[in-house]
Motif scaffolding. Structure first.
Motif, PDB file in Angstrom:
ATOM      1  N   ALA A  75      78.440  -1.916 176.626  1.00  0.00           N
ATOM      2  CA  ALA A  75      77.987  -1.119 177.775  1.00  0.00           C
ATOM      3  C   ALA A  75      76.635  -0.474 177.488  1.00  0.00           C
ATOM      4  CB  ALA A  75      79.034  -0.053 178.108  1.00  0.00           C
ATOM      5  N   ASP A  95      74.814   6.623 168.385  1.00  0.00           N
ATOM      6  CA  ASP A  95      76.183   6.142 168.124  1.00  0.00           C
ATOM      7  C   ASP A  95      76.669   6.620 166.762  1.00  0.00           C
ATOM      8  OD1 ASP A  95      78.581   4.514 167.733  1.00  0.00           O
ATOM      9  OD2 ASP A  95      77.848   3.333 169.412  1.00  0.00           O
ATOM     10  N   THR A 103      82.827  -1.538 169.785  1.00  0.00           N
ATOM     11  CA  THR A 103      84.092  -2.184 169.405  1.00  0.00           C
ATOM     12  C   THR A 103      83.882  -3.225 168.312  1.00  0.00           C
ATOM     13  OG1 THR A 103      85.077  -1.913 171.589  1.00  0.00           O
ATOM     14  CG2 THR A 103      85.836  -3.800 170.302  1.00  0.00           C
ATOM     15  N   ASP A 115      89.663 -11.865 173.392  1.00  0.00           N
ATOM     16  CA  ASP A 115      90.804 -12.560 173.993  1.00  0.00           C
ATOM     17  C   ASP A 115      90.503 -12.991 175.418  1.00  0.00           C
ATOM     18  OD1 ASP A 115      91.144 -10.230 175.374  1.00  0.00           O
ATOM     19  OD2 ASP A 115      93.217  -9.875 174.743  1.00  0.00           O
ATOM     20  N   VAL A 116      89.269 -12.783 175.829  1.00  0.00           N
ATOM     21  CA  VAL A 116      88.778 -13.377 177.075  1.00  0.00           C
ATOM     22  C   VAL A 116      87.761 -14.430 176.638  1.00  0.00           C
ATOM     23  CG1 VAL A 116      87.284 -12.887 179.062  1.00  0.00           C
ATOM     24  CG2 VAL A 116      89.192 -11.361 178.533  1.00  0.00           C
ATOM     25  N   TYR A 121      82.674 -13.588 178.117  1.00  0.00           N
ATOM     26  CA  TYR A 121      82.774 -12.256 177.491  1.00  0.00           C
ATOM     27  C   TYR A 121      81.468 -11.839 176.813  1.00  0.00           C
ATOM     28  CZ  TYR A 121      84.322  -8.256 174.870  1.00  0.00           C
ATOM     29  OH  TYR A 121      84.414  -6.977 174.365  1.00  0.00           O
ATOM     30  N   VAL A 165      77.332  12.521 169.002  1.00  0.00           N
ATOM     31  CA  VAL A 165      76.871  13.517 169.974  1.00  0.00           C
ATOM     32  C   VAL A 165      77.946  14.587 170.082  1.00  0.00           C
ATOM     33  CG1 VAL A 165      76.296  13.904 172.406  1.00  0.00           C
ATOM     34  CG2 VAL A 165      75.456  11.860 171.220  1.00  0.00           C
ATOM     35  N   GLY A 197      82.738   3.988 175.684  1.00  0.00           N
ATOM     36  CA  GLY A 197      83.811   3.074 175.329  1.00  0.00           C
ATOM     37  C   GLY A 197      85.087   3.315 176.109  1.00  0.00           C
ATOM     38  N   ALA A 448      84.571  10.670 175.538  1.00  0.00           N
ATOM     39  CA  ALA A 448      83.161  10.928 175.208  1.00  0.00           C
ATOM     40  C   ALA A 448      83.015  11.701 173.908  1.00  0.00           C
ATOM     41  CB  ALA A 448      82.489  11.684 176.339  1.00  0.00           C
ATOM     42  N   TYR A 498      86.088  -7.169 180.586  1.00  0.00           N
ATOM     43  CA  TYR A 498      85.345  -5.909 180.679  1.00  0.00           C
ATOM     44  C   TYR A 498      83.837  -6.144 180.824  1.00  0.00           C
ATOM     45  CZ  TYR A 498      83.050  -1.621 179.581  1.00  0.00           C
ATOM     46  OH  TYR A 498      82.211  -0.550 179.654  1.00  0.00           O
TER      47      TYR A 498
END
Ligand SMILES: Cc1cc2nc3c(=O)[nH]c(=O)nc-3n(C[C@H](O)[C@H](O)[C@H](O)COP(=O)(O)OP(=O)(O)OC[C@H]3O[C@@H](n4cnc5c(N)ncnc54)[C@H](O)[C@@H]3O)c2cc1C
Length: 608
Positions: A75, A95, A103, A115-116, A121, A165, A197, A448, A498
């Motif tokens: 993302a 991060d 991930t 798994d997609v 993906y 953060v 996430g 968050a 996702y």
């Protein structure tokens, strides 16, 4: 490909329901859903440490940038790429991880894979002119690809890694967000993007005595290769003389069983609830795959998958796997014209039973020991627990050095020596927690991991205390110039893939910031009217599925046995998991119109 479902001629709905409820009840034990808060837990906080890269000392950073993106996973990287395309120069990803990937940075356990299907993906395959090497890519390949995307859009040089953060606060006087971190940084930014996430909080159960265990222990999302030896795709050489206990048989647990079975002196797999394991059908990418791919092929393939999952007609099933067969079938049971609701529900149950029988028969085919077969059989409806797919998991139980321990009600305790189940002490050298992550519906302000303070000193946790309130699930009144990447539980939609949602969210943020910049907007906020209308639309389309879901075996999907606690405000745009195509159309039309409808704008006096 998944074969035909076995006959349901002997189907006895009453008997099946009774069996499913009995299996559920074995697992509905008090405190089963209790978890440790790893951020606050003195003993286990070390589980969050990064075992992959050393933390390097640095001075605090105090400066101004155009945008801070919290989170460098799919993302965050996609949001960064689109903001770069929109012309922003100073883009800072922050991060806790030591690099890009989210991930895929954290989850490096042996056997980790998507798994997609990887062709839908892994994002931005066309921009990067990359074709994954396998139908379902291993984690290392996914991580490498995300790093390549970040490099392409120059997102690494300004990033702050190994940096958490701790607080974000809107300063009205200067119209900037101040982002504070655990390294003493204070970064001021005009735009603030949350890409924190969906499965980013490791879950650890509260088994009595866990602290007393004298051996080595870790969570699958922080694999300890120093101890196990080897690597994600290499034998775990350090385990040849070690007895290992793996707790958990969800998506992560099942992927690491085959490599553990091959390497450990002995492996105990402690199972509370069996997953339904469909065929994976992984294989190297066909050398001809790229031939004849048309521009925009990836979006078309993602749409094809999504359409099938939502029960829309398509000419051909491009992905053709367990999701498009079993998952789509259960989600979209056809209702005959003359069917009563009772008949329809019965036919849905029967179809589900057929699919679950296929899964149960597969275990009989692949596992030799009848006792293990019985323990591995999932007795619940298909969507009660996230379906899993694997080609080697079940046969790993034919290895004499693998013992399956059935503990539906959980473990009694863990001692210095290892787990105790049904009064028996299992002595192990190492315990691996494959216990997953806090559920996707965990509120954003918890996921968050930092306090988000908007106008008037009001925090997001306070504002969303009774449920989410947003426009498009991505902006919230009182939190100016803030965007949130869309996610389940947040007034957007749920997608099996996702990445498709992240692509849309990133394009929206890039497009919106582009429009705001063009118009010389210094500050935007969501109007009260627009937020109310969106939230009302979410509440109006909420479908209470608790009657069906309460009969489920407890899992993350049914709120560990309490589906009735789902708050309609945290639902989706459209019924059930939401209507992806309608949602995307809304966002794309909004961008195309360019009028920034629903936003209150403060335009710079110097704007042309
Ligand atoms: C093993 C595994 C396999 C998966 N396979 C699939 C799949 O095949 N298909 C699918 O659709 N989904 C899959 N998922 C779900 C997966 O999480 C998403 O697909 C996707 O990777 C999420 O990306 P993200 O960027 O939203 O979040 P993440 O990848 O979780 O990234 C969020 C980042 O934000 C950081 N962060 C959070 N809070 C802070 C803070 N306060 N300060 C600093 N940093 C912070 C975290 O450290 C993390 O690196 C899988 C998940 C796991 C665990």
């Amino acid at each position: 490909m998944p074969g035909p479902h076995p006959t349901t001629a002997s189907y006895d709905p009453e008997a099946v329901r009774a069996k499913y409820l009995a299996e559920r009840d074995k697992r509905l034990v008090p405190n089963r859903a209790d978890i440790r808060d790893l951020r606050a837990d003195e003993h286990f906080a070390r589980y969050r440490d990064d075992p992959f890269k050393p933390v390097i000392e640095r001075d605090p950073v105090v400066d101004d940038v155009d945008v801070v993106i919290v989170g460098g996973g799919i993302a965050g990287v996609l949001a960064g790429a689109q903001l770069r395309k929109a012309g922003l120069e100073r883009i800072r990803i922050v991060d806790q991880a030591g690099g890009i990937g989210g991930t895929w940075y954290w989850n490096r356990y042996p056997g980790v894979m998507c798994d997609v299907e990887s062709y839908i993906y892994l994002p931005m395959l066309e921009e990067l002119d990359y074709i994954p090497t396998q139908r379902y890519a291993l984690g290392g390949e996914i991580l490498g690809h995300l790093e390549a995307v970040a490099d392409r859009f120059d997102l690494v040089a300004d990033a702050l890694f190994h940096t958490g953060v701790t607080r974000a606060e809107w300063h009205e006087d200067v119209a900037r967000w101040w982002i504070s971190t655990d390294r003493g940084d204070v970064v001021r930014c005009r735009w603030y993007v949350l890409a924190v996430g969906i499965l980013n909080l490791m879950k650890l159960p509260t088994i009595p005595g866990m602290e007393d265990f004298a051996g080595r222990s870790f969570h699958t999302a922080r694999w300890d290769y120093e101890y196990t030896g080897g690597g994600p795709e290499e034998p775990l050489t350090g385990l040849s003389d070690k007895v290992v206990g793996l707790i958990g048989t969800g998506a992560s647990g099942i992927q690491c069983v085959p490599p553990l079975a091959k390497s450990a002196k002995h492996l105990y797999v402690f199972q509370r609830t069996p997953s339904a394991i469909g065929e994976r059908g992984n294989r190297p990418t066909d050398p001809d795959f790229a031939d004849g791919l048309e521009p925009n092929w990836q979006r078309a393939r993602m749409d094809n998958f999504q359409a099938i999952v939502l029960g829309r007609p398509v000419e051909v099933d491009q992905v053709d796997d367990g999701w498009t067969h079993d998952y789509a079938a259960v989600q979209n049971v056809p209702r005959g014209k003359d069917m009563t609701m009772a008949e329809y529900l019965r036919s849905a149950e029967e179809l589900d039973y057929g699919i679950m029988e296929t899964h149960r028969h597969r275990i009989e085919e692949l596992v030799a020991d009848p006792a293990k077969v019985e323990i591995l059989k999932p007795y619940y409806r298909y969507l009660c627990k996230r379906p899993c797919f694997h080609d080697e998991y079940l046969s790993a139980f034919n290895n004499p050095d693998v013992t399956l321990v059935d503990c539906p009600a959980g473990m009694e305790r863990i001692t210095r020596k290892g787990p105790v189940v049904n009064g028996r002490q299992y002595e192990v050298d190492c315990i691996i927690y494959g216990t997953g992550f806090e559920r996707e519906l965990t509120p954003l302000f918890r996921r968050a991991g930092h306090e988000i303070v908007g106008r008037g000193g009001v925090s997001l946790a306070e504002k969303w205390a009774d449920g989410a309130a947003s426009l498009f699930g991505m902006m919230s009144r009182g939190f100016p110039n803030m965007f949130v990447m869309p996610a389940p539980g947040q007034q957007a939609v749920v997608t099996v893939n996702y990445t498709q949602l992240a692509v849309l969210g990133a394009e929206f943020i890039g497009g919106a910031v582009g429009l705001l910049e063009q118009r010389g907007v210094e500050v935007f906020d969501v109007s009260a009217k627009a937020e109310e209308a969106w939230t009302q639309a979410i509440v109006d389309s909420f479908v209470d599925s608790s009657a069906v879901m309460s009969a489920c075996t407890p899992s993350r999907i049914n709120n560990e046995g309490h589906p009735e606690l789902t708050n309609p405000r945290n639902g989706n745009y459209g019924r059930g998991f939401g209507d992806w195509f309608a949602y995307r159309e809304r966002l794309e039309q909004w961008l195309e119109a360019g009028s920034l409808e629903g936003l209150e704008l403060e335009v710079r006096s110097t704007a042309s």
